[in-house]
Motif scaffolding. Structure first.
Motif, PDB file in Angstrom:
ATOM      1  N   UNK A 142     -17.387  82.849   7.231  1.00  0.00           N
ATOM      2  CA  UNK A 142     -16.450  83.085   6.146  1.00  0.00           C
ATOM      3  C   UNK A 142     -16.741  82.446   4.801  1.00  0.00           C
ATOM      4  N   UNK A 143     -18.004  82.420   4.373  1.00  0.00           N
ATOM      5  CA  UNK A 143     -18.268  81.804   3.064  1.00  0.00           C
ATOM      6  C   UNK A 143     -17.774  82.665   1.902  1.00  0.00           C
ATOM      7  N   UNK A 144     -17.419  82.033   0.808  1.00  0.00           N
ATOM      8  CA  UNK A 144     -17.193  82.756  -0.447  1.00  0.00           C
ATOM      9  C   UNK A 144     -18.551  83.211  -0.969  1.00  0.00           C
ATOM     10  N   UNK A 145     -18.605  84.433  -1.478  1.00  0.00           N
ATOM     11  CA  UNK A 145     -19.888  84.974  -1.939  1.00  0.00           C
ATOM     12  C   UNK A 145     -19.825  85.319  -3.427  1.00  0.00           C
ATOM     13  N   UNK A 146     -20.999  85.536  -3.974  1.00  0.00           N
ATOM     14  CA  UNK A 146     -21.130  86.072  -5.322  1.00  0.00           C
ATOM     15  C   UNK A 146     -21.682  87.484  -5.181  1.00  0.00           C
ATOM     16  N   UNK A 147     -20.977  88.438  -5.797  1.00  0.00           N
ATOM     17  CA  UNK A 147     -21.402  89.837  -5.702  1.00  0.00           C
ATOM     18  C   UNK A 147     -22.213  90.161  -6.941  1.00  0.00           C
ATOM     19  N   UNK A 148     -23.470  90.548  -6.743  1.00  0.00           N
ATOM     20  CA  UNK A 148     -24.276  90.988  -7.879  1.00  0.00           C
ATOM     21  C   UNK A 148     -24.404  92.508  -7.827  1.00  0.00           C
ATOM     22  N   UNK A 149     -24.514  93.086  -9.022  1.00  0.00           N
ATOM     23  CA  UNK A 149     -24.565  94.545  -9.128  1.00  0.00           C
ATOM     24  C   UNK A 149     -25.399  94.907 -10.347  1.00  0.00           C
ATOM     25  N   UNK A 150     -25.882  96.140 -10.373  1.00  0.00           N
ATOM     26  CA  UNK A 150     -26.648  96.602 -11.532  1.00  0.00           C
ATOM     27  C   UNK A 150     -26.628  98.114 -11.565  1.00  0.00           C
ATOM     28  N   UNK A 151     -26.685  98.648 -12.801  1.00  0.00           N
ATOM     29  CA  UNK A 151     -26.866 100.089 -12.972  1.00  0.00           C
ATOM     30  C   UNK A 151     -27.544 100.284 -14.317  1.00  0.00           C
ATOM     31  N   UNK A 152     -28.689 100.960 -14.314  1.00  0.00           N
ATOM     32  CA  UNK A 152     -29.466 101.086 -15.550  1.00  0.00           C
ATOM     33  C   UNK A 152     -29.806  99.696 -16.075  1.00  0.00           C
ATOM     34  N   UNK A 187     -27.618  73.298   9.842  1.00  0.00           N
ATOM     35  CA  UNK A 187     -27.048  72.484   8.767  1.00  0.00           C
ATOM     36  C   UNK A 187     -27.151  71.008   9.128  1.00  0.00           C
ATOM     37  N   UNK A 188     -28.323  70.420   8.816  1.00  0.00           N
ATOM     38  CA  UNK A 188     -28.487  68.980   9.032  1.00  0.00           C
ATOM     39  C   UNK A 188     -27.536  68.246   8.084  1.00  0.00           C
ATOM     40  N   UNK A 189     -27.374  66.938   8.305  1.00  0.00           N
ATOM     41  CA  UNK A 189     -26.370  66.163   7.555  1.00  0.00           C
ATOM     42  C   UNK A 189     -26.510  66.322   6.043  1.00  0.00           C
ATOM     43  N   UNK A 190     -27.748  66.351   5.556  1.00  0.00           N
ATOM     44  CA  UNK A 190     -27.937  66.397   4.102  1.00  0.00           C
ATOM     45  C   UNK A 190     -28.211  67.822   3.601  1.00  0.00           C
ATOM     46  N   UNK A 191     -28.036  68.800   4.466  1.00  0.00           N
ATOM     47  CA  UNK A 191     -28.339  70.189   4.062  1.00  0.00           C
ATOM     48  C   UNK A 191     -27.268  70.720   3.128  1.00  0.00           C
ATOM     49  N   UNK A 192     -27.662  71.556   2.153  1.00  0.00           N
ATOM     50  CA  UNK A 192     -26.643  72.237   1.352  1.00  0.00           C
ATOM     51  C   UNK A 192     -25.853  73.190   2.239  1.00  0.00           C
ATOM     52  N   UNK A 193     -24.561  73.289   1.993  1.00  0.00           N
ATOM     53  CA  UNK A 193     -23.673  74.112   2.831  1.00  0.00           C
ATOM     54  C   UNK A 193     -23.019  75.199   2.001  1.00  0.00           C
ATOM     55  N   UNK A 194     -22.562  76.218   2.676  1.00  0.00           N
ATOM     56  CA  UNK A 194     -21.820  77.253   1.969  1.00  0.00           C
ATOM     57  C   UNK A 194     -20.410  76.737   1.656  1.00  0.00           C
ATOM     58  N   UNK A 195     -19.698  77.482   0.821  1.00  0.00           N
ATOM     59  CA  UNK A 195     -18.396  77.026   0.328  1.00  0.00           C
ATOM     60  C   UNK A 195     -17.340  78.094   0.594  1.00  0.00           C
ATOM     61  N   UNK A 196     -16.081  77.626   0.734  1.00  0.00           N
ATOM     62  CA  UNK A 196     -14.969  78.491   1.139  1.00  0.00           C
ATOM     63  C   UNK A 196     -13.833  78.265   0.147  1.00  0.00           C
TER      64      UNK A 196
END
Ligand SMILES: Cc1cc2nc3c(=O)[nH]c(=O)nc-3n(C[C@H](O)[C@H](O)[C@H](O)COP(=O)(O)O)c2cc1C
Length: 188
Positions: A18-28, A159-168
């Motif tokens: 359930x991470x929060x995501x960033x939606x990328x999009x493009x057209x032309x 996800x080791x202790x110092x690993x970057x983690x996803x965000x919610x």
């Protein structure tokens, strides 16, 4: 490290927690990025995902025009940027330039992928006009998936202790960070 390909039947695992995501999009020549907390995995093979894209967003316009989009999974380092790109519209300015967000090319779609994320899912819209119109709900087939091998490899998050983690995302600028992993094994 460079992103490595995630086998498509394992792509759902990038979103299962359930991470929060960033939606990328493009057209032309146009491209954009927005935040989306309302997303989920939907199926294994072929993998499908669901995400809510409000009618008022510029992202919606680009997705409807191109039929494609990407979900980028940020870590805490991108939390401020997540709120920023989720609080203003790309109709008015280039959010990538404004927030100094670097991108790299996707393999299957035109939407750019955001550097510094933990994982990426390239998606093609499976048209469901009623759900899109009534609920702002978009279903996408995942056509390519990528992950930072330091945090996701062999089909699992590591996800080791110092690993970057996803965000919610919660609300009002507050997030949870993905927490401690524990494993109860599998039955059967
Ligand atoms: C953390 C966060 C999560 C969000 N989640 C969603 C979401 O799931 N669906 C949605 O339509 N908008 C969501 N938004 C709002 C959009 O990101 C926001 O409307 C954005 O400015 C749209 O940008 P655009 O017009 O450039 O596409 C969220 C905003 C934030 C800050």
């Amino acid at each position: 490290m460079s992103p490595v390909s995630v086998p498509l039947p394992k792509a759902y695992r990038l979103l299962n927690h359930g991470p929060t995501v960033l939606v990328t999009s493009a057209h032309g020549e146009r491209r954009n990025i927005m935040a989306a907390a309302w997303n989920m995995a939907l199926d294994f093979d072929p993998p499908k995902i669901a995400v809510v894209i409000d009618k008022n967003t510029y992202t919606r316009e680009l997705i409807e025009a191109s039929g494609t989009f990407a979900l980028n999974i940020p870590s805490r380092a991108l939390a401020e940027a997540t709120v920023a790109v989720g609080s203003a519209s790309g109709r008015d300015y280039d959010k990538f330039a404004e927030h100094r967000l670097a991108t790299f090319a996707a393999e299957q779609i035109a939407a750019p992928l955001l550097e510094g994320c933990l994982a990426w899912l390239e998606c093609k819209v499976i048209p469901e006009p009623h759900n899109q119109q009534q609920y702002d709900l978009f279903i996408g087939e995942v056509v390519a998936a990528w992950a930072e091998p330091g945090v996701f490899h062999d089909g699992h998050w590591h996800l080791e202790a110092d690993a970057p983690r996803s965000i919610h995302y919660v609300a009002g600028g507050a997030f949870f960070e993905t927490g401690e992993t524990f494993n109860v094994g599998q039955r059967g």
